[in-house]
Design a protein around this motif. Sequence first.
Motif, PDB file in Angstrom:
ATOM      1  N   ARG A 101       0.836  -1.208   0.000  1.00 37.66           N
ATOM      2  CA  ARG A 101       0.000   0.000   0.000  1.00 37.66           C
ATOM      3  C   ARG A 101       0.870   1.258   0.000  1.00 37.66           C
ATOM      4  O   ARG A 101       0.577   2.229  -0.688  1.00 37.66           O
ATOM      5  CB  ARG A 101      -0.929  -0.008   1.204  1.00 37.66           C
ATOM      6  N   LEU A 102       1.950   1.224   0.760  1.00 38.86           N
ATOM      7  CA  LEU A 102       2.850   2.373   0.824  1.00 38.86           C
ATOM      8  C   LEU A 102       3.506   2.624  -0.534  1.00 38.86           C
ATOM      9  O   LEU A 102       3.577   3.765  -0.997  1.00 38.86           O
ATOM     10  CB  LEU A 102       3.911   2.130   1.900  1.00 38.86           C
ATOM     11  N   ARG A 103       3.963   1.562  -1.196  1.00 38.61           N
ATOM     12  CA  ARG A 103       4.584   1.711  -2.522  1.00 38.61           C
ATOM     13  C   ARG A 103       3.589   2.194  -3.573  1.00 38.61           C
ATOM     14  O   ARG A 103       3.968   2.852  -4.534  1.00 38.61           O
ATOM     15  CB  ARG A 103       5.205   0.393  -2.978  1.00 38.61           C
ATOM     16  N   ALA A 104       2.315   1.863  -3.384  1.00 42.38           N
ATOM     17  CA  ALA A 104       1.291   2.237  -4.369  1.00 42.38           C
ATOM     18  C   ALA A 104       0.802   3.678  -4.199  1.00 42.38           C
ATOM     19  O   ALA A 104       0.037   4.168  -5.031  1.00 42.38           O
ATOM     20  CB  ALA A 104       0.099   1.287  -4.274  1.00 42.38           C
ATOM     21  N   ALA A 105       1.245   4.349  -3.148  1.00 39.31           N
ATOM     22  CA  ALA A 105       0.820   5.741  -2.933  1.00 39.31           C
ATOM     23  C   ALA A 105       1.247   6.582  -4.130  1.00 39.31           C
ATOM     24  O   ALA A 105       2.355   6.437  -4.641  1.00 39.31           O
ATOM     25  CB  ALA A 105       1.428   6.284  -1.645  1.00 39.31           C
ATOM     26  N   PRO A 106       0.376   7.470  -4.591  1.00 37.61           N
ATOM     27  CA  PRO A 106       0.642   8.193  -5.829  1.00 37.61           C
ATOM     28  C   PRO A 106       1.797   9.196  -5.769  1.00 37.61           C
ATOM     29  O   PRO A 106       2.437   9.461  -6.774  1.00 37.61           O
ATOM     30  CB  PRO A 106      -0.678   8.899  -6.119  1.00 37.61           C
ATOM     31  N   ASP A 107       2.061   9.757  -4.591  1.00 41.78           N
ATOM     32  CA  ASP A 107       3.121  10.766  -4.523  1.00 41.78           C
ATOM     33  C   ASP A 107       3.794  10.750  -3.151  1.00 41.78           C
ATOM     34  O   ASP A 107       3.380  10.047  -2.234  1.00 41.78           O
ATOM     35  CB  ASP A 107       2.568  12.162  -4.842  1.00 41.78           C
ATOM     36  N   ARG A 108       4.824  11.551  -3.036  1.00 42.40           N
ATOM     37  CA  ARG A 108       5.611  11.612  -1.814  1.00 42.40           C
ATOM     38  C   ARG A 108       4.791  12.084  -0.610  1.00 42.40           C
ATOM     39  O   ARG A 108       4.924  11.558   0.490  1.00 42.40           O
ATOM     40  CB  ARG A 108       6.787  12.548  -2.062  1.00 42.40           C
ATOM     41  N   GLU A 109       3.933  13.056  -0.814  1.00 43.50           N
ATOM     42  CA  GLU A 109       3.093  13.572   0.286  1.00 43.50           C
ATOM     43  C   GLU A 109       2.134  12.503   0.800  1.00 43.50           C
ATOM     44  O   GLU A 109       1.913  12.381   2.000  1.00 43.50           O
ATOM     45  CB  GLU A 109       2.323  14.814  -0.175  1.00 43.50           C
ATOM     46  N   SER A 110       1.577  11.700  -0.085  1.00 41.66           N
ATOM     47  CA  SER A 110       0.677  10.611   0.325  1.00 41.66           C
ATOM     48  C   SER A 110       1.429   9.580   1.152  1.00 41.66           C
ATOM     49  O   SER A 110       0.919   9.089   2.167  1.00 41.66           O
ATOM     50  CB  SER A 110       0.060   9.928  -0.889  1.00 41.66           C
ATOM     51  N   ARG A 111       2.651   9.241   0.709  1.00 43.05           N
ATOM     52  CA  ARG A 111       3.464   8.288   1.471  1.00 43.05           C
ATOM     53  C   ARG A 111       3.814   8.851   2.848  1.00 43.05           C
ATOM     54  O   ARG A 111       3.757   8.138   3.840  1.00 43.05           O
ATOM     55  CB  ARG A 111       4.726   7.922   0.698  1.00 43.05           C
ATOM     56  N   ALA A 112       4.170  10.112   2.899  1.00 44.23           N
ATOM     57  CA  ALA A 112       4.499  10.741   4.184  1.00 44.23           C
ATOM     58  C   ALA A 112       3.288  10.732   5.115  1.00 44.23           C
ATOM     59  O   ALA A 112       3.417  10.445   6.310  1.00 44.23           O
ATOM     60  CB  ALA A 112       4.996  12.164   3.959  1.00 44.23           C
ATOM     61  N   SER A 113       2.128  11.002   4.575  1.00 43.42           N
ATOM     62  CA  SER A 113       0.897  10.978   5.365  1.00 43.42           C
ATOM     63  C   SER A 113       0.615   9.573   5.899  1.00 43.42           C
ATOM     64  O   SER A 113       0.234   9.396   7.062  1.00 43.42           O
ATOM     65  CB  SER A 113      -0.280  11.463   4.512  1.00 43.42           C
ATOM     66  N   MET A 114       0.829   8.556   5.037  1.00 43.73           N
ATOM     67  CA  MET A 114       0.623   7.171   5.481  1.00 43.73           C
ATOM     68  C   MET A 114       1.620   6.787   6.573  1.00 43.73           C
ATOM     69  O   MET A 114       1.256   6.102   7.531  1.00 43.73           O
ATOM     70  CB  MET A 114       0.756   6.207   4.304  1.00 43.73           C
ATOM     71  N   LEU A 115       2.858   7.223   6.446  1.00 43.70           N
ATOM     72  CA  LEU A 115       3.863   6.924   7.468  1.00 43.70           C
ATOM     73  C   LEU A 115       3.506   7.588   8.799  1.00 43.70           C
ATOM     74  O   LEU A 115       3.646   6.980   9.860  1.00 43.70           O
ATOM     75  CB  LEU A 115       5.247   7.365   7.001  1.00 43.70           C
ATOM     76  N   ARG A 116       3.036   8.840   8.754  1.00 47.28           N
ATOM     77  CA  ARG A 116       2.619   9.527   9.978  1.00 47.28           C
ATOM     78  C   ARG A 116       1.446   8.804  10.638  1.00 47.28           C
ATOM     79  O   ARG A 116       1.414   8.612  11.858  1.00 47.28           O
ATOM     80  CB  ARG A 116       2.252  10.978   9.688  1.00 47.28           C
ATOM     81  N   ASP A 117       0.485   8.390   9.821  1.00 42.68           N
ATOM     82  CA  ASP A 117      -0.685   7.686  10.329  1.00 42.68           C
ATOM     83  C   ASP A 117      -0.282   6.353  10.972  1.00 42.68           C
ATOM     84  O   ASP A 117      -0.742   6.005  12.060  1.00 42.68           O
ATOM     85  CB  ASP A 117      -1.683   7.459   9.187  1.00 42.68           C
ATOM     86  N   PHE A 118       0.608   5.625  10.304  1.00 38.57           N
ATOM     87  CA  PHE A 118       1.066   4.352  10.848  1.00 38.57           C
ATOM     88  C   PHE A 118       1.848   4.566  12.144  1.00 38.57           C
ATOM     89  O   PHE A 118       1.675   3.826  13.117  1.00 38.57           O
ATOM     90  CB  PHE A 118       1.918   3.610   9.816  1.00 38.57           C
ATOM     91  N   ALA A 119       2.706   5.576  12.185  1.00 36.84           N
ATOM     92  CA  ALA A 119       3.487   5.879  13.397  1.00 36.84           C
ATOM     93  C   ALA A 119       2.563   6.215  14.563  1.00 36.84           C
ATOM     94  O   ALA A 119       2.794   5.783  15.696  1.00 36.84           O
ATOM     95  CB  ALA A 119       4.458   7.025  13.123  1.00 36.84           C
ATOM     96  N   SER A 120       1.495   6.948  14.295  1.00 39.54           N
ATOM     97  CA  SER A 120       0.521   7.279  15.330  1.00 39.54           C
ATOM     98  C   SER A 120      -0.154   6.010  15.854  1.00 39.54           C
ATOM     99  O   SER A 120      -0.332   5.841  17.066  1.00 39.54           O
ATOM    100  CB  SER A 120      -0.514   8.246  14.766  1.00 39.54           C
ATOM    101  N   ASN A 121      -0.515   5.138  14.942  1.00 39.88           N
ATOM    102  CA  ASN A 121      -1.149   3.876  15.334  1.00 39.88           C
ATOM    103  C   ASN A 121      -0.182   3.017  16.152  1.00 39.88           C
ATOM    104  O   ASN A 121      -0.558   2.434  17.166  1.00 39.88           O
ATOM    105  CB  ASN A 121      -1.599   3.134  14.077  1.00 39.88           C
ATOM    106  N   LEU A 122       1.065   2.966  15.714  1.00 38.50           N
ATOM    107  CA  LEU A 122       2.085   2.201  16.423  1.00 38.50           C
ATOM    108  C   LEU A 122       2.322   2.760  17.826  1.00 38.50           C
ATOM    109  O   LEU A 122       2.486   2.008  18.791  1.00 38.50           O
ATOM    110  CB  LEU A 122       3.375   2.218  15.610  1.00 38.50           C
ATOM    111  N   ARG A 123       2.306   4.083  17.943  1.00 38.33           N
ATOM    112  CA  ARG A 123       2.459   4.726  19.253  1.00 38.33           C
ATOM    113  C   ARG A 123       1.333   4.292  20.196  1.00 38.33           C
ATOM    114  O   ARG A 123       1.560   4.013  21.376  1.00 38.33           O
ATOM    115  CB  ARG A 123       2.465   6.244  19.089  1.00 38.33           C
TER     116      ARG A 123
END
Length: 167
Positions: A101-123
């Motif tokens: 899903r991360l690799r399929a993100a259309p652009d850098r901002e989408s990937r960054a948003s997904m990483l932030r969301d995942f980090a929040s969930n992991l926290r």
Amino acid sequence: RGESDAGEVQEVNFRCHIITPACSEKRFFFKEFPRRHVLHDAERILRCSRVDRAWRAAQLLPRVGVLTPAPVGTAIALVDGKRMEYLVTEWLADAVPYPIRLRAAPDRESRASMLRDFASNLRCWHHRGVYLRDLVKNILTRDSPQGIDYWLTDLDQFHPLKRITRR
């Protein structure tokens, strides 16, 4: 992919299969836990084998707010003359592994948003006392009305009283 008396069998990867029983439309996920050593029988009797740990984690984690596929049971089967154990869970329809899903993100901002969301969930998981290694490859994602849900799938490394990663 194949047919057996039990129904349809589809290989997901090396140690994982989706099985649809002949008498049902419902699909189940089978995670294989091969016997690794001579003491495996003793571990099984003492209920501390990898499949036993995975079963307990599948029961415990939803109680503390961590999404895991609903456990159905454990199974033992002879495969090519070897005894194999399986954790059986419900199949998560429409779920996508987090790295894909991360690799399929259309652009850098989408990937960054997904990483932030995942980090929040992991926290949130860490605040609940859940610490694991090999996280990224063992996470499935699925869309929900609230956004993206993260599902933990590799449960045999989880130990409720021992932190496996460091803060």
